[in-house]
Design a protein around this motif. Structure first.
Motif, PDB file in Angstrom:
ATOM      1  N   ASN A  83       0.837  -1.199   0.000  1.00 46.97           N
ATOM      2  CA  ASN A  83       0.000   0.000   0.000  1.00 46.97           C
ATOM      3  C   ASN A  83       0.872   1.248   0.000  1.00 46.97           C
ATOM      4  O   ASN A  83       0.586   2.246   0.652  1.00 46.97           O
ATOM      5  CB  ASN A  83      -0.954   0.007   1.195  1.00 46.97           C
ATOM      6  N   GLY A  84       1.952   1.159  -0.792  1.00 46.34           N
ATOM      7  CA  GLY A  84       2.923   2.255  -0.850  1.00 46.34           C
ATOM      8  C   GLY A  84       2.601   3.298  -1.893  1.00 46.34           C
ATOM      9  O   GLY A  84       1.438   3.560  -2.220  1.00 46.34           O
ATOM     10  N   CYS A  85       3.653   3.876  -2.468  1.00 50.85           N
ATOM     11  CA  CYS A  85       3.517   5.016  -3.369  1.00 50.85           C
ATOM     12  C   CYS A  85       3.055   4.628  -4.770  1.00 50.85           C
ATOM     13  O   CYS A  85       2.648   5.481  -5.558  1.00 50.85           O
ATOM     14  CB  CYS A  85       4.843   5.763  -3.463  1.00 50.85           C
ATOM     15  N   GLY A  86       3.104   3.337  -5.110  1.00 54.61           N
ATOM     16  CA  GLY A  86       2.671   2.904  -6.428  1.00 54.61           C
ATOM     17  C   GLY A  86       3.727   3.168  -7.496  1.00 54.61           C
ATOM     18  O   GLY A  86       4.787   3.741  -7.237  1.00 54.61           O
ATOM     19  N   ILE A  87       3.421   2.752  -8.720  1.00 55.87           N
ATOM     20  CA  ILE A  87       4.330   2.935  -9.854  1.00 55.87           C
ATOM     21  C   ILE A  87       3.586   3.715 -10.931  1.00 55.87           C
ATOM     22  O   ILE A  87       2.484   3.339 -11.335  1.00 55.87           O
ATOM     23  CB  ILE A  87       4.796   1.575 -10.419  1.00 55.87           C
ATOM     24  N   SER A  88       4.168   4.789 -11.394  1.00 60.96           N
ATOM     25  CA  SER A  88       3.510   5.632 -12.388  1.00 60.96           C
ATOM     26  C   SER A  88       3.437   4.913 -13.736  1.00 60.96           C
ATOM     27  O   SER A  88       4.237   4.022 -14.038  1.00 60.96           O
ATOM     28  CB  SER A  88       4.260   6.954 -12.552  1.00 60.96           C
ATOM     29  N   ASP A  89       2.479   5.340 -14.563  1.00 59.87           N
ATOM     30  CA  ASP A  89       2.327   4.753 -15.895  1.00 59.87           C
ATOM     31  C   ASP A  89       3.583   4.961 -16.733  1.00 59.87           C
ATOM     32  O   ASP A  89       3.959   4.112 -17.539  1.00 59.87           O
ATOM     33  CB  ASP A  89       1.126   5.375 -16.619  1.00 59.87           C
ATOM     34  N   ALA A  90       4.243   6.087 -16.522  1.00 59.51           N
ATOM     35  CA  ALA A  90       5.457   6.389 -17.290  1.00 59.51           C
ATOM     36  C   ALA A  90       6.580   5.412 -16.972  1.00 59.51           C
ATOM     37  O   ALA A  90       7.425   5.120 -17.830  1.00 59.51           O
ATOM     38  CB  ALA A  90       5.909   7.820 -17.003  1.00 59.51           C
ATOM     39  N   ASP A  91       6.599   4.903 -15.728  1.00 64.57           N
ATOM     40  CA  ASP A  91       7.669   3.989 -15.313  1.00 64.57           C
ATOM     41  C   ASP A  91       7.367   2.524 -15.631  1.00 64.57           C
ATOM     42  O   ASP A  91       8.287   1.710 -15.717  1.00 64.57           O
ATOM     43  CB  ASP A  91       7.931   4.118 -13.811  1.00 64.57           C
ATOM     44  N   LEU A  92       6.079   2.197 -15.793  1.00 64.82           N
ATOM     45  CA  LEU A  92       5.690   0.792 -15.951  1.00 64.82           C
ATOM     46  C   LEU A  92       6.384   0.117 -17.124  1.00 64.82           C
ATOM     47  O   LEU A  92       6.771  -1.055 -17.036  1.00 64.82           O
ATOM     48  CB  LEU A  92       4.173   0.677 -16.116  1.00 64.82           C
ATOM     49  N   ASP A  93       6.525   0.834 -18.238  1.00 70.85           N
ATOM     50  CA  ASP A  93       7.095   0.228 -19.443  1.00 70.85           C
ATOM     51  C   ASP A  93       8.601   0.030 -19.348  1.00 70.85           C
ATOM     52  O   ASP A  93       9.186  -0.650 -20.191  1.00 70.85           O
ATOM     53  CB  ASP A  93       6.783   1.092 -20.674  1.00 70.85           C
ATOM     54  N   ASN A  94       9.227   0.631 -18.334  1.00 67.15           N
ATOM     55  CA  ASN A  94      10.691   0.619 -18.283  1.00 67.15           C
ATOM     56  C   ASN A  94      11.296  -0.041 -17.051  1.00 67.15           C
ATOM     57  O   ASN A  94      12.511  -0.196 -16.983  1.00 67.15           O
ATOM     58  CB  ASN A  94      11.209   2.068 -18.347  1.00 67.15           C
ATOM     59  N   ILE A  95      10.460  -0.427 -16.087  1.00 65.06           N
ATOM     60  CA  ILE A  95      11.028  -0.850 -14.806  1.00 65.06           C
ATOM     61  C   ILE A  95      11.884  -2.113 -14.903  1.00 65.06           C
ATOM     62  O   ILE A  95      12.731  -2.350 -14.035  1.00 65.06           O
ATOM     63  CB  ILE A  95       9.938  -1.048 -13.734  1.00 65.06           C
ATOM     64  N   PHE A  96      11.689  -2.920 -15.942  1.00 62.01           N
ATOM     65  CA  PHE A  96      12.500  -4.136 -16.068  1.00 62.01           C
ATOM     66  C   PHE A  96      13.697  -3.938 -17.016  1.00 62.01           C
ATOM     67  O   PHE A  96      14.422  -4.880 -17.293  1.00 62.01           O
ATOM     68  CB  PHE A  96      11.643  -5.301 -16.561  1.00 62.01           C
ATOM     69  N   GLU A  97      13.855  -2.703 -17.508  1.00 60.00           N
ATOM     70  CA  GLU A  97      14.994  -2.411 -18.367  1.00 60.00           C
ATOM     71  C   GLU A  97      16.240  -2.192 -17.513  1.00 60.00           C
ATOM     72  O   GLU A  97      16.162  -1.571 -16.443  1.00 60.00           O
ATOM     73  CB  GLU A  97      14.732  -1.165 -19.210  1.00 60.00           C
ATOM     74  N   PRO A  98      17.393  -2.688 -17.944  1.00 62.38           N
ATOM     75  CA  PRO A  98      18.619  -2.492 -17.166  1.00 62.38           C
ATOM     76  C   PRO A  98      19.002  -1.019 -17.080  1.00 62.38           C
ATOM     77  O   PRO A  98      18.819  -0.260 -18.031  1.00 62.38           O
ATOM     78  CB  PRO A  98      19.673  -3.298 -17.943  1.00 62.38           C
ATOM     79  N   PHE A  99      19.502  -0.633 -15.917  1.00 60.85           N
ATOM     80  CA  PHE A  99      19.988   0.713 -15.619  1.00 60.85           C
ATOM     81  C   PHE A  99      18.871   1.753 -15.552  1.00 60.85           C
ATOM     82  O   PHE A  99      19.145   2.949 -15.537  1.00 60.85           O
ATOM     83  CB  PHE A  99      21.057   1.159 -16.637  1.00 60.85           C
ATOM     84  N   TYR A 100      17.615   1.301 -15.484  1.00 62.05           N
ATOM     85  CA  TYR A 100      16.510   2.251 -15.312  1.00 62.05           C
ATOM     86  C   TYR A 100      16.106   2.264 -13.840  1.00 62.05           C
ATOM     87  O   TYR A 100      15.779   1.229 -13.269  1.00 62.05           O
ATOM     88  CB  TYR A 100      15.307   1.847 -16.163  1.00 62.05           C
TER      89      TYR A 100
END
Length: 366
Positions: free
Chosen positions: A289-306
């Motif tokens: 129940n934390g801060c959540g993940i923005s839509d802008a970050d969703l597509d990149n969170i599994f990319e290296p160095f992001y």
């Protein structure tokens, strides 16, 4: 029999004739569509503007060419290429419209598959280059860091008479920063040179419990409520216990960290059996129940160095994704209502033949 679907309509667009190929492709008998509008095939994907452009073109006596994503009688979607033109009488008046269409579903599928393979190839080449760079940087920095660390440790062990309290405190801060840098180097090496899997039959609840114990101090310090629910009848998995412990340790640590600003921090972990088309699997949901993940970050969170953090390499989730790919598993992110995020991991109950005890294509992915 014609290889193309033939349809003739009147000037209002009502169907007057269809050939047998139409029935074969769409599933509708001629008697079911005669007198009706071709909209019976609509899937809803073609816009009103596109249909308007089509009718304006053919009413002007010109030929319209394009593609439709239509729906068969049984509900399946299929692709058609179409050429629609006017039929005129001896006086040059438009009396009918003729549509010649071809089922291109398989062609579209193959094009999509080739495009996907090309994207994967480009992605693999990029990852290989990044992996080589990470490995080079990690190797070049590790030895100098070790020398600096050793010097600081020796300095820190001197008596209070030899160094001041301020100097001792600076040594402590420097050592903490070196440990942080060593963690970064460890992540970079882990990403650039993935180890071979060592699969065995394991109990996923034991793996998760071990991962939880590694984050116990943070959980207690932040007074985070942790709720764990293992459904009855969880099957054993053929997987690498050490690698999966690394996966869940990372995911649980991220969930705990996400709740640091919450008034009543809570993390739920649930494991259950998942029955899918490809067989039995185990599904693990980790929700906070934390801060959540923005839509802008969703597509990149599994990319290296992001990364969205001030500290970190952005390799944690990239390593998680790579390990899960080695296990033929999937990972996805969704919103946790009313607040926070949910990470879902689905691990197949795989026989030995489905998991190759090798690194994920070795250096080609590094």
């Amino acid at each position: 029999q014609s290889p193309s679907t033939v349809m003739i309509t009147d000037i209002q667009g009502n169907i007057e004739y269809v050939n047998p190929k139409f029935t074969q492709v769409s599933g509708y008998d001629a008697e079911e569509v005669i007198g009706k509008n071709p909209r019976v095939l609509k899937s809803g994907e073609t816009t009103a503007h596109e249909y308007s452009d089509l009718w304006e073109t053919v009413k002007d006596g010109c030929e319209w060419r394009g593609e439709f994503h239509n729906r068969r009688k049984n509900g399946e979607l299929y692709w058609e290429s179409a050429a629609i033109s006017a039929i005129r009488n001896s006086d040059g008046e438009i009396i009918n419209f003729l549509a010649l269409k071809e089922d291109i579903t398989e062609k579209k599928r193959m094009e999509a598959e080739i495009e996907s393979q090309n994207r994967e190839l480009v992605h693999s080449e990029n990852m290989a280059a990044m992996g080589r760079m990470a490995s080079m940087i990690a190797h070049d920095l590790r030895n100098p860091l070790s020398s600096v660390k050793m010097t600081l440790q020796i300095l820190g062990k001197k008596s209070n008479q030899d160094i001041s309290t301020e100097t001792r405190e600076l040594c402590h801060i420097s050592l903490e920063q070196i440990r942080y840098m060593e963690e970064i180097l460890s992540d970079m090496l882990s990403y650039s040179r993935p180890d071979a899997l060592k699969p065995e039959w394991i109990s996923i609840d034991k793996v998760i419990n071990m991962a939880i114990s590694l984050s116990q101090r943070r959980q207690e310090d932040q007074k985070i409520k942790l709720h764990i629910d293992y459904h009855a009848g969880l099957p054993t998995l053929y997987a690498d216990a050490t690698k999966l412990r690394q996966v869940f340790s990372n995911l649980i640590s991220n969930a705990l960290q996400a709740t640091r600003e919450s008034d009543n921090p809570r993390v739920n972990i649930e494991a259950m059996v998942e029955l899918g088309l490809e067989g039995t699997a185990v599904r693990i949901d980790i929700c906070d129940n934390g801060c959540g993940i923005s839509d802008a970050d969703l597509d990149n969170i599994f990319e290296p160095f992001y990364t969205t953090r001030a500290k970190g390499t952005g390799l944690g989730l990239a390593i998680v994704k790579r390990i899960l790919d080695q296990h033929k598993a999937t990972i996805s992110v969704s919103d946790n209502v009313p607040k926070g995020s949910c990470i879902t991991v689905i691990l197949p109950v795989s026989p030995a033949s489905k998991i190759t005890p090798q690194s994920d294509q070795g250096e080609s992915q590094a």
